[in-house]
Design an enzyme around this catalytic site. Structure first.
Site, PDB file in Angstrom:
ATOM      1  N   GLN A 287       6.228 -13.091 -12.035  1.00  0.00           N
ATOM      2  CA  GLN A 287       6.767 -12.716 -10.432  1.00  0.00           C
ATOM      3  C   GLN A 287       6.497 -12.947  -9.516  1.00  0.00           C
ATOM      4  OE1 GLN A 287       8.291  -7.855 -11.325  1.00  0.00           O
ATOM      5  NE2 GLN A 287       9.901  -9.009 -10.227  1.00  0.00           N
TER       6      GLN A 287
ATOM      7  N   HIS B 224       4.916  -6.753 -19.298  1.00  0.00           N
ATOM      8  CA  HIS B 224       5.696  -6.395 -17.986  1.00  0.00           C
ATOM      9  C   HIS B 224       6.718  -8.422 -18.741  1.00  0.00           C
ATOM     10  CE1 HIS B 224       6.928  -4.726 -14.349  1.00  0.00           C
ATOM     11  NE2 HIS B 224       8.035  -5.495 -14.261  1.00  0.00           N
TER      12      HIS B 224
ATOM     13  N   HIS C 149      13.004 -22.719 -18.159  1.00  0.00           N
ATOM     14  CA  HIS C 149      12.525 -24.866 -18.145  1.00  0.00           C
ATOM     15  C   HIS C 149      13.472 -25.164 -19.095  1.00  0.00           C
ATOM     16  CE1 HIS C 149       7.884 -24.141 -18.051  1.00  0.00           C
ATOM     17  NE2 HIS C 149       8.606 -23.753 -16.300  1.00  0.00           N
TER      18      HIS C 149
ATOM     19  N   ASP D  73       7.988 -21.165 -12.043  1.00  0.00           N
ATOM     20  CA  ASP D  73       6.164 -21.539 -11.621  1.00  0.00           C
ATOM     21  C   ASP D  73       5.428 -21.571 -10.603  1.00  0.00           C
ATOM     22  OD1 ASP D  73       7.748 -22.702 -13.742  1.00  0.00           O
ATOM     23  OD2 ASP D  73       8.383 -24.576 -13.342  1.00  0.00           O
TER      24      ASP D  73
ATOM     25  N   ASN E   6       6.290  -1.827 -19.201  1.00  0.00           N
ATOM     26  CA  ASN E   6       7.254  -1.865 -18.429  1.00  0.00           C
ATOM     27  C   ASN E   6       8.569  -1.666 -18.591  1.00  0.00           C
ATOM     28  OD1 ASN E   6       7.515  -1.135 -15.616  1.00  0.00           O
ATOM     29  ND2 ASN E   6       8.966  -3.626 -15.998  1.00  0.00           N
ATOM     30  N   GLU E   7       9.151  -0.260 -18.566  1.00  0.00           N
ATOM     31  CA  GLU E   7      10.952  -0.070 -18.788  1.00  0.00           C
ATOM     32  C   GLU E   7      11.579  -0.915 -20.030  1.00  0.00           C
ATOM     33  OE1 GLU E   7      12.150  -2.071 -15.188  1.00  0.00           O
ATOM     34  OE2 GLU E   7      11.752  -0.837 -13.982  1.00  0.00           O
TER      35      GLU E   7
ATOM     36  N   TYR F 289      14.565   3.802  -8.580  1.00  0.00           N
ATOM     37  CA  TYR F 289      15.518   3.377  -7.590  1.00  0.00           C
ATOM     38  C   TYR F 289      16.296   3.994  -6.744  1.00  0.00           C
ATOM     39  CZ  TYR F 289      12.259  -0.661  -8.008  1.00  0.00           C
ATOM     40  OH  TYR F 289      11.068  -1.519  -8.395  1.00  0.00           O
TER      41      TYR F 289
ATOM     42  N   ASN G 165      10.183   4.430 -12.867  1.00  0.00           N
ATOM     43  CA  ASN G 165      10.646   3.666 -11.922  1.00  0.00           C
ATOM     44  C   ASN G 165      11.594   3.917 -11.803  1.00  0.00           C
ATOM     45  OD1 ASN G 165       8.618   2.412 -12.871  1.00  0.00           O
ATOM     46  ND2 ASN G 165       9.202  -0.101 -13.803  1.00  0.00           N
TER      47      ASN G 165
ATOM     48  N   GLU H  75       7.031   3.096  -9.956  1.00  0.00           N
ATOM     49  CA  GLU H  75       7.565   1.771  -8.848  1.00  0.00           C
ATOM     50  C   GLU H  75       9.013   2.496  -8.037  1.00  0.00           C
ATOM     51  OE1 GLU H  75      10.325  -1.783 -10.761  1.00  0.00           O
ATOM     52  OE2 GLU H  75       8.103  -1.738 -12.101  1.00  0.00           O
TER      53      GLU H  75
ATOM     54  N   ARG I 142      -1.108  -1.902  -8.586  1.00  0.00           N
ATOM     55  CA  ARG I 142      -0.526  -1.985  -9.972  1.00  0.00           C
ATOM     56  C   ARG I 142      -0.395  -2.662 -10.435  1.00  0.00           C
ATOM     57  NH1 ARG I 142       5.138  -0.537 -12.506  1.00  0.00           N
ATOM     58  NH2 ARG I 142       5.272  -1.336 -14.636  1.00  0.00           N
TER      59      ARG I 142
END
Ligand code: NAG
Ligand code: NAG
Ligand code: NAG
Ligand code: NAG
Ligand code: NAG
Ligand code: NAG
Length: 496
Positions: free
Chosen positions: A44, A148, A64, A77, A192-193, A335, A333, A402, A102
């Site tokens: 990310q 991740h 791509h 990219d 992660n997740e 939200y 995490n 998160e 993190r």
């Protein structure tokens, strides 16, 4: 007389100090050991996708090949160009005043061929060495997510998380990281997740590798990933922990499932939803196996569908032993929240994870939406999910890894994000002080705007704005950055 006057005087002073202390609403202060951090993830933010010997991950490969998978046809990219601007990022973290950062390591930067036994890429090693050294020199603890989502394409083309040989590849990779960085990294996160990797990646084609075999591939993926997690945990525990003394945790995401009404049926629905999304992964890690309700329902439906074995793979006795208790802390995490109600299994495609669970989820129309379609403002869900975890898993140590709010555009006056952080943190304090939940700390997602998966650069989660039209990727702190800085500095919630 003088003696008594002195004593009374001292008593008065003492009372005055006591009163000042008590007049502080000290229930809004964070406990002494509570830690604060910010988070990002390699794909990310880094960019530099083909620099320094890195090879394509499944995300690079898919985007791509087919830019249409992403709403604004973008990819990672360049992203925030943290591959080059990492020093500036560390300075932003330093100024924020948090205890830890993190971040995740890009597997194909360290092992371009991905596989067990394959060559280690020195340029990749140096990139993270420099980052870690810079953090440590500025008093920021590096918290490393080993995986991740950016599976090396070399492994994905062999089936990725559906091929059990990836367990050995992953544990080799984890061992390489423990060896290279474990002298300075004392907090590791294996995955992660799982839910996003497996359900969205292999079940619903919403994340790379964009496969859609729900009810089968998602469970196979989860199975390999859980085994890989538990083996990596044991490797650290046996070979590294005695020397390095760190901790290994795992990050599981939870949209909290709340009952739609007070009815017993809806309460059952919420419990089912939590077991099928969260318990699917955390139950094995705590107790050694999938939740019994998941095993029973998938066995039963698989039979009805004509399978001669359950679509949910089974763990051996040895695997159960390795799995049981394979965590030093749970990374949560969280939200948002969904409302749950039961719905007949014939309303779902056959077979599917959704059908196995047979719960319909929705948002209350009164909830404030964010820029992300799935994220509503529901602060009380934070407290409820912490209490749910406490009750189901014997009050494990939880690090909130998160939590954050999505906005659109450049807007630096992000009062909605400030309100979100304020009120979610307030619920964290209630969970700590009123419910005795074992919460270690809090991590804001995210340090800065970044590549938000299939939403590209359209949804912003950053305390810091990043200009993706500027080749310099200029970073500008938002108001929420100063707000969070103030919470970290004072260790209490302000304006309340
Ligand atoms: C699984 O991966 C191994 C290499 O690690 C490969 O030899 C094998 O063909 C893969 N299996 C499938 C079904 O792709
Ligand atoms: C699922 O994936 C297959 C192969 O990639 C594709 O042909 C099919 O249309 C997809 N189905 C759905 C419902 O997306
Ligand atoms: C059921 O088992 C038989 C052999 O025991 C096997 O040939 C067949 O492929 C299995 N069917 C399914 C759907 O797994
Ligand atoms: C930010 O926006 C809020 C309401 O939208 C407003 O009250 C406040 O004055 C604004 N602050 C700044 C510094 O622009
Ligand atoms: C703090 O105390 C006040 C007044 O005693 C109470 O209204 C509030 O709910 C408490 N908040 C927390 C987070 O415990
Ligand atoms: C990019 O940054 C460099 C060095 O900080 C500066 O000289 C240059 O003017 C910047 N370019 C833009 C387009 O902002």
């Amino acid at each position: 007389m003088i003696y008594f006057a002195k004593m009374i005087f001292h008593l008065l002073i003492y009372n005055l100090i006591l009163q000042i202390a008590l007049s502080e609403p000290n229930n809004y202060s964070f406990p002494e050991n509570f830690i604060f951090g910010v988070a990002t993830a390699s794909y990310q933010i880094e960019g530099g996708w083909n620099e320094g010997g890195r090879t394509e991950s499944t995300w690079d490969y898919q985007l791509h090949k087919n830019p249409d998978l992403i709403v604004d046809k973008s990819n990672g990219d360049v992203a925030c160009d943290s591959y080059h601007k990492w020093k500036e990022d560390v300075q932003l973290i330093k100024n924020l005043g948090v205890n830890f950062y993190r971040f995740s390591i890009s597997w194909s930067r360290i092992l371009p061929q991905g596989f067990k036994g394959s060559e280690i890429n020195q340029e990749g090693v140096t990139y993270y060495n420099d980052l870690i050294d810079e953090l440590v020199s500025k008093g920021i603890e590096p918290y490393v997510t080993i995986f991740h989502w950016d599976t090396p394409q070399a492994l994905e083309s062999q089936g990725g998380w559906l091929n059990e040989s990836i367990i050995d590849d992953y544990t080799y990779y984890a061992r390489v990281l423990f060896t290279l960085y474990g002298d300075r990294v004392k907090t590791w996160i294996t995955f992660n997740e799982f839910h996003q990797i497996c359900e969205e990646g292999y079940g619903l084609a919403k994340k790379a590798p964009f496969e859609n075999l729900t009810g089968v591939a998602d469970y196979q993926c989860g199975h390999q990933a859980l085994l890989a997690h538990s083996r990596a945990y044991r490797i650290y525990e046996q070979e590294f922990k005695p020397i390095q003394g760190g901790n290994v945790g795992v990050v599981i995401d939870s949209v909290y499932g709340a009952p739609k009404t007070d009815s017993e049926l809806d309460k059952n629905a919420a419990e089912l939803q939590m077991q099928f999304d969260f318990g699917w992964f955390f139950n094995p890690i705590v107790y050694g196996n999938y939740p019994q309700v998941m095993i029973d329902r998938i066995d039963e439906l698989s039979k009805r569908e004509g399978y001669n074995t359950s679509r949910l793979p089974k763990f051996s006795d040895n695997e159960i032993e390795t799995m049981k208790g394979s965590f030093d802390f749970l990374g949560l995490n969280h939200y948002t929240t969904n409302l749950c109600t039961l719905i007949g299994s014939n309303n779902f495609p056959n077979p599917s994870h959704a059908r196995d669970c047979s719960v319909e989820t929705s948002a209350d129309p009164s909830w404030k939406p964010s820029a992300a379609s799935w994220l509503w403002y529901v602060p009380w869900g934070m407290r409820d999910v912490l209490v749910w975890i406490k009750e189901h898993y014997n009050n494990p140590p939880v690090l909130i890894t998160e939590n954050g709010w999505a906005t659109r555009g450049k807007r630096l006056n992000d009062t909605d994000r400030i309100e979100y952080i304020q009120n979610y943190l307030s619920e964290v304090l209630k969970a700590i002080y009123e419910d005795n939940c074992n919460v270690l700390g809090y991590t804001a997602w995210s340090l800065m705007d970044n590549f938000e998966w299939t939403r590209g650069y359209t949804e912003k989660f950053g305390l810091v704005h990043v200009d993706f039209n500027d080749p310099n990727r200029t970073r500008t702190p938002r108001q929420s950055y100063s707000f969070y800085q103030e919470i970290v500095r004072t260790r209490r919630l302000v304006n309340k």
